[in-house]
Write a protein that holds these residues in place. Sequence first.
Motif, PDB file in Angstrom:
ATOM      1  N   ARG A  51     -25.224  65.063  93.187  1.00 31.74           N
ATOM      2  CA  ARG A  51     -24.154  64.458  93.977  1.00 31.74           C
ATOM      3  C   ARG A  51     -23.481  65.466  94.898  1.00 31.74           C
ATOM      4  N   SER A  52     -23.184  66.639  94.375  1.00 33.98           N
ATOM      5  CA  SER A  52     -22.489  67.636  95.197  1.00 33.98           C
ATOM      6  C   SER A  52     -23.437  68.267  96.206  1.00 33.98           C
ATOM      7  N   VAL A  53     -24.574  68.738  95.717  1.00 31.47           N
ATOM      8  CA  VAL A  53     -25.543  69.417  96.580  1.00 31.47           C
ATOM      9  C   VAL A  53     -26.841  68.613  96.581  1.00 31.47           C
ATOM     10  N   PRO A  54     -27.236  68.034  97.701  1.00 30.82           N
ATOM     11  CA  PRO A  54     -28.496  67.289  97.755  1.00 30.82           C
ATOM     12  C   PRO A  54     -29.680  68.181  97.378  1.00 30.82           C
ATOM     13  N   ARG A  55     -30.704  67.568  96.814  1.00 30.82           N
ATOM     14  CA  ARG A  55     -31.856  68.353  96.335  1.00 30.82           C
ATOM     15  C   ARG A  55     -32.508  69.156  97.454  1.00 30.82           C
ATOM     16  N   HIS A  56     -32.539  68.620  98.672  1.00 30.26           N
ATOM     17  CA  HIS A  56     -33.224  69.337  99.747  1.00 30.26           C
ATOM     18  C   HIS A  56     -32.467  70.593 100.181  1.00 30.26           C
ATOM     19  N   ARG A  57     -31.188  70.714  99.757  1.00 26.80           N
ATOM     20  CA  ARG A  57     -30.427  71.910 100.086  1.00 26.80           C
ATOM     21  C   ARG A  57     -30.651  73.028  99.074  1.00 26.80           C
ATOM     22  N   LEU A  58     -31.377  72.735  98.008  1.00 25.23           N
ATOM     23  CA  LEU A  58     -31.637  73.716  96.957  1.00 25.23           C
ATOM     24  C   LEU A  58     -33.023  74.321  97.147  1.00 25.23           C
ATOM     25  N   PRO A  59     -33.300  75.469  96.514  1.00 26.52           N
ATOM     26  CA  PRO A  59     -34.645  76.060  96.610  1.00 26.52           C
ATOM     27  C   PRO A  59     -35.725  75.079  96.161  1.00 26.52           C
ATOM     28  N   ARG A  60     -36.916  75.194  96.730  1.00 18.80           N
ATOM     29  CA  ARG A  60     -38.007  74.273  96.381  1.00 18.80           C
ATOM     30  C   ARG A  60     -38.524  74.513  94.973  1.00 18.80           C
ATOM     31  N   GLU A  61     -38.388  75.740  94.494  1.00 14.03           N
ATOM     32  CA  GLU A  61     -38.896  76.025  93.143  1.00 14.03           C
ATOM     33  C   GLU A  61     -38.003  75.377  92.094  1.00 14.03           C
ATOM     34  N   THR A  62     -38.395  75.513  90.824  1.00 14.86           N
ATOM     35  CA  THR A  62     -37.677  74.867  89.732  1.00 14.86           C
ATOM     36  C   THR A  62     -36.266  75.435  89.607  1.00 14.86           C
ATOM     37  N   VAL A  63     -35.281  74.534  89.607  1.00 18.77           N
ATOM     38  CA  VAL A  63     -33.872  74.921  89.525  1.00 18.77           C
ATOM     39  C   VAL A  63     -33.295  74.404  88.216  1.00 18.77           C
ATOM     40  N   ALA A  64     -32.613  75.285  87.519  1.00 14.98           N
ATOM     41  CA  ALA A  64     -31.924  74.903  86.280  1.00 14.98           C
ATOM     42  C   ALA A  64     -30.442  74.701  86.573  1.00 14.98           C
ATOM     43  N   PHE A  65     -29.756  73.989  85.659  1.00 18.65           N
ATOM     44  CA  PHE A  65     -28.321  73.741  85.806  1.00 18.65           C
ATOM     45  C   PHE A  65     -27.668  73.961  84.450  1.00 18.65           C
ATOM     46  N   LEU A  66     -26.655  74.827  84.434  1.00 21.44           N
ATOM     47  CA  LEU A  66     -25.938  75.152  83.203  1.00 21.44           C
ATOM     48  C   LEU A  66     -24.505  74.653  83.313  1.00 21.44           C
ATOM     49  N   ALA A  67     -23.999  74.075  82.249  1.00 27.38           N
ATOM     50  CA  ALA A  67     -22.624  73.570  82.251  1.00 27.38           C
ATOM     51  C   ALA A  67     -22.023  73.760  80.868  1.00 27.38           C
ATOM     52  N   VAL A  68     -20.797  74.280  80.813  1.00 28.56           N
ATOM     53  CA  VAL A  68     -20.104  74.509  79.539  1.00 28.56           C
ATOM     54  C   VAL A  68     -18.702  73.923  79.622  1.00 28.56           C
ATOM     55  N   PRO A  69     -18.155  73.485  78.491  1.00 29.03           N
ATOM     56  CA  PRO A  69     -16.810  72.907  78.511  1.00 29.03           C
ATOM     57  C   PRO A  69     -15.733  73.975  78.619  1.00 29.03           C
ATOM     58  N   LEU A  70     -14.623  73.608  79.258  1.00 24.28           N
ATOM     59  CA  LEU A  70     -13.414  74.429  79.289  1.00 24.28           C
ATOM     60  C   LEU A  70     -12.411  73.775  78.356  1.00 24.28           C
ATOM     61  N   ARG A  71     -11.811  74.577  77.496  1.00 19.34           N
ATOM     62  CA  ARG A  71     -10.926  74.014  76.469  1.00 19.34           C
ATOM     63  C   ARG A  71      -9.510  74.556  76.574  1.00 19.34           C
ATOM     64  N   ASP A  72      -8.566  73.705  76.201  1.00 15.03           N
ATOM     65  CA  ASP A  72      -7.188  74.104  75.954  1.00 15.03           C
ATOM     66  C   ASP A  72      -6.895  73.677  74.531  1.00 15.03           C
ATOM     67  N   GLY A  73      -7.076  74.610  73.605  1.00 14.95           N
ATOM     68  CA  GLY A  73      -7.000  74.250  72.191  1.00 14.95           C
ATOM     69  C   GLY A  73      -8.181  73.370  71.825  1.00 14.95           C
ATOM     70  N   ASP A  74      -7.894  72.195  71.286  1.00 17.91           N
ATOM     71  CA  ASP A  74      -8.961  71.261  70.903  1.00 17.91           C
ATOM     72  C   ASP A  74      -9.356  70.324  72.037  1.00 17.91           C
ATOM     73  N   ASP A  75      -8.610  70.351  73.122  1.00 24.44           N
ATOM     74  CA  ASP A  75      -8.867  69.421  74.226  1.00 24.44           C
ATOM     75  C   ASP A  75      -9.829  70.032  75.237  1.00 24.44           C
ATOM     76  N   VAL A  76     -10.789  69.227  75.702  1.00 22.22           N
ATOM     77  CA  VAL A  76     -11.675  69.641  76.788  1.00 22.22           C
ATOM     78  C   VAL A  76     -11.006  69.246  78.093  1.00 22.22           C
ATOM     79  N   ILE A  77     -10.688  70.236  78.930  1.00 29.98           N
ATOM     80  CA  ILE A  77      -9.927  69.982  80.155  1.00 29.98           C
ATOM     81  C   ILE A  77     -10.787  70.085  81.412  1.00 29.98           C
TER      82      ILE A  77
END
Length: 278
Positions: A116-142
Motif C-alpha cells: 500500500r505504501s510503496v508499490p511493488r514496481h518501486r522496489l528492487p526486482r529481486e526478492t524483498v523481505a519485510f520485517l515488522a515488530v510491535p511497539l509497546r507502552d507497558g502491556d499495550d501495543v501502541i
Amino acid sequence: MPPDRPADPARIDWHQQELLLIREVGRLLGRSVERHFVIRQTLRLLSEWVGLNRGRMLLWDAGEELLRIRHAYGLTAEEVARGAFARGEGVSGEVLRSGLPRSGQDIDAEPDFLCRSVPRHRLPRETVAFLAVPLRDGDDVIGVLAAHRLRHRRRAIDDDLELLQTVGTLLGQLIRVNEELRRRTERLASENRDLRERLGHRLPNFGILGDSPALQAALGQARRLAGGDATVLLLGESGTGKELVARAIHQASPRAGRPIVKVNCAAVPETLFESEFI
C-alpha cells in the motif's frame, strides 16, 4: 568433546555493527527527547548501517481507529500518506493486533502484504523481505516498527528481526516519555490558566486589597474600560498602584490570555517615544 568451531568473521562484524548502532541510538536518546529527530535518525542508521531500508514507525490513532505512518526514512510524502491500516489489516495491522513480530521472507509470497505504501514496481526486482515488530507502552501495543530488506544477504534475517525488536524497545520508551511530557505540559498549562483566573477574574478587585469608595470607583471604571479598545492613561505618584490597575484592566479584557508588556518609559529616548508607542 569436539573442538569449538571458529567464529564466522562476517558474523562478528555484523554483531559489532549492531553494538555500534545500538550505542548510537542510545546516544541520540540521551541527547534529545525530540521525537521526530531521534526516530528519523535511528531509521537512517538502520538503513545505512545494516540495510533495513524504507524504515517506518506506525502509531495507532485511537480517534481515527487507524494505524498510520508517523515517522519514516526513505519514503516519499505520498508513500507516508498512503500508509494507513485498520487493526488486523495487512502485515503491520496484524502485528498491532497480535503483538507478535513478523518476518516475511518474500513480500510477493505474502498474501497479507498489501504494497500500500510503496508499490511493488518501486522496489528492487529481486526478492524483498519485510520485517515488522510491535511497539509497546507497558502491556499495550501502541504501534509498529517496520522495514524492507533484500532477502539474499550475508546477514541472517533473524538477526535483523532481533535488532529491530531491540531498537523498537528503545523507541517505545521514547514514545512513552514524549506522551508523559505532553500530558504534564497540558496539565501545567491548564493549572496555569486556572491560577490566572483565580488571581484575576475570580478574586475580588483582581487581587487589589482595599474597600474605600475611591478605590472601588476606580476599579469599576477599569472594568468598564476593559471591554473596549480605548487607550487608557493612568496618572498618580510612584507607589500608588498604577501597574496593579493596569493589570486589572488587562485581566478583565478579552486579551487576558495574552501577555501584558511593560515598557520603562524613562528608558525610551524622546526622539523614539512616538514610534515606540504609536
